[in-house]
Design an enzyme around this catalytic site. Structure first.
Site, PDB file in Angstrom:
ATOM      1  N   ASP A 100      -2.260   1.850  -6.995  1.00 57.55           N
ATOM      2  CA  ASP A 100      -2.765   1.647  -5.945  1.00 57.55           C
ATOM      3  C   ASP A 100      -3.044   2.843  -5.174  1.00 57.55           C
ATOM      4  O   ASP A 100      -2.341   3.785  -5.540  1.00 57.55           O
ATOM      5  CB  ASP A 100      -1.713   0.751  -4.925  1.00 57.55           C
ATOM      6  CG  ASP A 100      -2.122   0.339  -3.567  1.00 57.55           C
ATOM      7  OD1 ASP A 100      -3.533   0.067  -3.399  1.00 57.55           O
ATOM      8  OD2 ASP A 100      -1.269   0.566  -2.661  1.00 57.55           O
ATOM      9  N   ASP A 157       2.775   0.102  -3.195  1.00 55.53           N
ATOM     10  CA  ASP A 157       3.631   0.060  -2.587  1.00 55.53           C
ATOM     11  C   ASP A 157       4.077  -1.354  -1.888  1.00 55.53           C
ATOM     12  O   ASP A 157       4.661  -1.658  -0.834  1.00 55.53           O
ATOM     13  CB  ASP A 157       3.442   1.040  -1.214  1.00 55.53           C
ATOM     14  CG  ASP A 157       2.176   0.523  -0.652  1.00 55.53           C
ATOM     15  OD1 ASP A 157       1.365  -0.555  -0.958  1.00 55.53           O
ATOM     16  OD2 ASP A 157       1.486   1.282   0.333  1.00 55.53           O
ATOM     17  N   ASP A 191      -0.609  -5.436  -2.395  1.00 52.68           N
ATOM     18  CA  ASP A 191      -0.539  -5.731  -3.867  1.00 52.68           C
ATOM     19  C   ASP A 191       0.469  -6.153  -4.644  1.00 52.68           C
ATOM     20  O   ASP A 191       0.720  -6.231  -5.566  1.00 52.68           O
ATOM     21  CB  ASP A 191      -1.041  -4.094  -4.375  1.00 52.68           C
ATOM     22  CG  ASP A 191      -0.053  -2.907  -3.809  1.00 52.68           C
ATOM     23  OD1 ASP A 191       1.181  -3.556  -3.508  1.00 52.68           O
ATOM     24  OD2 ASP A 191      -0.316  -1.826  -4.064  1.00 52.68           O
TER      25      ASP A 191
HETATM   26  P1  ADP Z   1      -5.223   0.087  -0.692  1.00 56.30           P
HETATM   27  O1  ADP Z   1      -5.557  -0.659  -1.597  1.00 56.30           O
HETATM   28  O2  ADP Z   1      -5.701   1.447  -0.626  1.00 56.30           O
HETATM   29  O3  ADP Z   1      -3.554   0.076  -0.440  1.00 56.30           O
HETATM   30  P2  ADP Z   1      -5.402  -2.091   1.214  1.00 56.30           P
HETATM   31  O4  ADP Z   1      -5.641  -3.124   0.459  1.00 56.30           O
HETATM   32  O5  ADP Z   1      -4.138  -2.256   1.824  1.00 56.30           O
HETATM   33  O6  ADP Z   1      -5.334  -0.664   0.676  1.00 56.30           O
HETATM   34  O7  ADP Z   1      -6.380  -2.039   2.534  1.00 56.30           O
HETATM   35  C1  ADP Z   1      -7.940  -2.154   2.154  1.00 56.30           C
HETATM   36  C2  ADP Z   1      -8.513  -1.854   3.477  1.00 56.30           C
HETATM   37  O8  ADP Z   1      -8.470  -2.714   4.465  1.00 56.30           O
HETATM   38  C3  ADP Z   1      -8.188  -0.651   4.136  1.00 56.30           C
HETATM   39  O9  ADP Z   1      -8.700   0.499   3.787  1.00 56.30           O
HETATM   40  C4  ADP Z   1      -8.643  -0.918   5.733  1.00 56.30           C
HETATM   41  O10 ADP Z   1     -10.029  -0.649   5.735  1.00 56.30           O
HETATM   42  C5  ADP Z   1      -8.429  -2.444   5.478  1.00 56.30           C
HETATM   43  N1  ADP Z   1      -7.048  -2.759   6.210  1.00 56.30           N
HETATM   44  C6  ADP Z   1      -6.021  -3.538   5.710  1.00 56.30           C
HETATM   45  N2  ADP Z   1      -5.142  -3.878   6.488  1.00 56.30           N
HETATM   46  C7  ADP Z   1      -5.458  -3.361   7.522  1.00 56.30           C
HETATM   47  C8  ADP Z   1      -4.854  -3.173   8.943  1.00 56.30           C
HETATM   48  N3  ADP Z   1      -3.618  -3.650   9.110  1.00 56.30           N
HETATM   49  N4  ADP Z   1      -5.496  -2.584   9.919  1.00 56.30           N
HETATM   50  C9  ADP Z   1      -6.866  -2.406   9.860  1.00 56.30           C
HETATM   51  N5  ADP Z   1      -7.538  -2.190   8.570  1.00 56.30           N
HETATM   52  C10 ADP Z   1      -6.811  -2.755   7.503  1.00 56.30           C
HETATM   53 MG    MG Z   2      -1.748  -0.503  -0.469  1.00 54.24          MG
END
Ligand code: ADP
Ligand code: MG
Length: 639
Positions: free
Chosen positions: A339, A532, A536
């Site tokens: 991730d 983390d 995921d």
């Molecule tokens: P990663 O796979 O890099 O861990 P996430 O799946 O957690 O990323 O989140 C993907 C995208 O969704 C983030 O880059 C953001 O744009 C959006 N996002 C997710 N959760 C939030 C939140 N709590 N506030 C704002 N944007 C969010």
């Molecule tokens: Mg993440």
């Protein structure tokens, strides 16, 4: 989650072992004394029976019990039959009782050594894991009172003095100091902590007095969880261990039948077919030797011990492996999927710009912090930091978080949304794309686009090296998955040298990609997912092996994962793989070595070349070498 106290082994030699030592010395002394007394006939038998029973009575009892419970074929049975047989031959034939007693004596010396080694390595491991706090200090009327950490309620302020362990997770409300986290992370550099910082239980406060407001109960705190993990780790059996118990089930009866055949067939053939004297006692002696040699104790003990030592060695380095089976899976890793946020990057976003906003910058950040106030996403935490104050949660209602998109809530009764372009499309709000590279938080207030906040994350300092180190640990492909936008994902992927990058994924897309990768991976290899747990957790459990970031990661992730990295350092992934490889190598060495020596000795015994003395030396010797080899798995510092 209630946790039983770890059994503390204070003395390296326990009572039972002391008793065994006394028996060993007594039997040996008697045996030597008898050597100088000229004896014959009945008296000789009776007097030699004494040291035999002193050293072997428990084996005879256990063998008897085994027969009673219809679980005949174990090493007690083998030893009992072999030594009783040798005794009988001595009475009827050779008059040499020493051999039967010596065989029992050496067997018990071996057993003693083995229980000592196991006890010692358990002690080492529990010492390494000596992070269990025994008390918490609470200030009452100006005086410190020691209480059971189990009784401390969430939100209580506890006091940790220099030199004490932090008993419960919390936030520092007063004081600062330097923390020794080595028991948790294997990291020897002290870490500084100050007012406002989160602190996890199990670290040792080295300077300054800290007042900590607890955020969890003791049973839910990091330290309790870790202890629980480690204590239960050895109950999850690996395939190698399964193999050994299955092996023993077939092996022991097989050698018994073999020994029986050896005792009966050759004399019969000699007698009937060749017409020569059957030499019964000679062949029975060979059969008994065969039984002594065949005792599989080296294998039975050294394999679980190797895994135990491997898990102990890993936890010393801040890598918690939840079971021997995971160590085995980990050793075969050839795809590693990451991730991005919080795993390869720090998950600590800085605000780099605010564009197209209708409100003042501060106001927009305030709305963002409020709408995100209930989220545990790293983005949320970063926005709280940018806001700089504790958001007033009473202003926020109807919070709805959409994984991989963002959050929606009513702030002061007005609908506010913060998230990526997907969220805006979902809400049917026209947004203005950003031309800078970075993660974009689009904001909508009351159905109107209100501008976006450009934030960016920092790659973890060891991330690049960590990807490189994976290749040297035998990983053939590294993949990064992220819900973040393509431009950021590509930039990070390129900088780190990841083989494959997939971006703008929802949690379910991540599962799909991992499933596809699992299908295409080389046979015999496994796929590890490192995350983390924020958005995921499903992939963590879908992968062959899930590795979670322990410090930053969510509780759900730590629960779903098979391996937890205590200090969130991606370098630890290749380390964990190398530790598991070393451990498995030791396991295979022991299997091959023990079975190999056994087979050679069995052949020599059957041919009458090896006597019982050699048999028992081979047995104890192989066991000692195998146990020493197993303990090597504990030493993983330089991997
Ligand atoms: P990663 O796979 O890099 O861990 P996430 O799946 O957690 O990323 O989140 C993907 C995208 O969704 C983030 O880059 C953001 O744009 C959006 N996002 C997710 N959760 C939030 C939140 N709590 N506030 C704002 N944007 C969010
Ligand atoms: Mg993440």
């Amino acid at each position: 989650m209630p946790v039983k106290p770890l059994k503390k082994v204070t003395n390296p030699v326990n009572k039972k072992q002391k008793k065994m030592l006394v028996r060993i010395f007594a039997a040996a002394a008697l045996l030597i004394a008898l050597h100088f007394v000229p004896l014959d006939g009945m008296w000789k038998f009776v007097l030699y029976l004494v040291p035999y029973l002193v050293i072997g009575y428990d084996i005879l009892i256990k063998a008897g019990k085994g027969i009673k419970n219809r679980q005949v074929f174990d090493e007690n049975f083998l030893m009992a039959i072999a030594t009783i047989g040798a005794f009988v031959i001595a009475v009827t034939d050779s008059g040499d009782y020493v051999e039967a007693i010596a065989v029992m004596l050496f067997y018990q010396i071996g057993e003693f050594f083995q229980s000592y080694a196991v006890g010692k390595s358990r002690k080492n491991i529990s010492e390494l894991m000596d992070i269990r706090p025994d008390y918490a200090n609470i200030e009452e009327n100006g005086a410190l009172v020691r209480v059971d950490p189990d009784e401390v309620e969430v939100g209580t302020v506890i006091v940790v003095q220099p030199g004490e362990k932090v008993p419960i997770d919390g936030v520092i409300v007063e004081g600062s100091g330097s923390l020794n986290t080595s028991a948790l992370t294997g990291e020897s550099l002290p870490r500084d902590a100050k007012t406002g910082d989160e602190i996890i239980s199990g670290c040792i406060n080295m300077t300054g007095v800290l007042k900590i407001k607890t955020t969890k109960e003791f049973g839910e705190s990091t330290v309790s969880k870790i202890l629980d993990l480690v204590e239960n780790a050895s109950s999850r059996k690996s395939k190698s261990e399964d193999f050994i118990s299955k092996f023993a089930k077939i092996y022991t009866p097989a050698v018994c039948i073999g020994a029986f055949a050896l005792a009966i067939l050759p004399p019969l053939i000699r007698m009937l077919a060749m017409g020569s004297s059957p030499q019964w006692s000679d062949w029975i002696y060979r059969a008994l030797t065969f039984l002594v040699i065949s005792c599989p104790c080296a294998l039975v003990i050294s394999i679980p011990l190797s895994f135990f030592a491997g898990i102990g060695g890993a936890s010393r380095e801040g890598v918690l492996v939840k079971g021997s089976n995971y160590l085995e899976t980990l050793s075969k890793t050839n795809y590693v999927v990451f991730d991005k946020t919080g795993t390869l990057t720090q998950g600590v976003f800085e605000v780099n710009g605010i564009h197209h906003n209708k409100l003042e910058d501060e106001k927009l950040i305030e709305y963002a912090a409020l709408v995100e106030s209930a989220s545990s996403h790293p983005i949320s935490r970063s926005l709280q930091r940018a806001y700089g104050r504790e958001p007033d949660r009473s202003r926020v209602t109807d919070v709805q978080e959409i994984s991989g998109n963002g959050v929606m809530a009513n702030v002061d009764g007005i609908p506010v949304a913060a998230g990526n372009a997907k969220l805006m499309e979902r809400l049917g709000i026209e947004y203005i794309p950003c031309h800078h590279v970075g993660t974009i938080i689009h904001m909508a207030i009351d159905g109107q686009y209100a501008g976006h906040i450009l934030i960016s994350d920092v790659i973890k300092p060891t991330a690049k090296e960590a990807i490189g180190a994976l290749k040297s640990a035998g990983v053939t492909k590294t993949v990064m998955l992220t819900g973040d936008i393509g431009s950021v994902a590509q930039a990070v992927g390129r900088e780190l040298g990841v083989d494959e990058v997939h971006s703008e994924l929802l949690p379910e897309d991540k599962v799909e990609i991992v499933e596809k990768l699992i299908k295409t991976k080389p046979a015999g290899g496994t796929l590890a997912f490192v995350g983390d747990g924020i958005n995921d957790a499903p992939v963590l459990s879908r992968a062959d092996i899930g590795i979670a970031m322990g410090a930053m990661g969510s509780d759900a992730a730590i629960e779903a994962a098979d391996v937890v990295l205590m200090d969130d350092d991606p370098m630890k992934i290749s380390k964990a793989i190398k530790i598991s490889k070393k451990c498995l190598r030791i396991v295979y060495q022991n299997i091959v070595f023990a079975i190999g020596i056994k087979l050679i000795c069995l052949a020599l015994g059957a041919l009458g070349i090896a006597g019982m003395w050699l048999a028992i030396f081979a047995d104890v010797g192989v066991m000692i070498i195998a146990v020493l080899n197993a303990i090597r798995a504990l030493f993983v510092k330089k991997l």
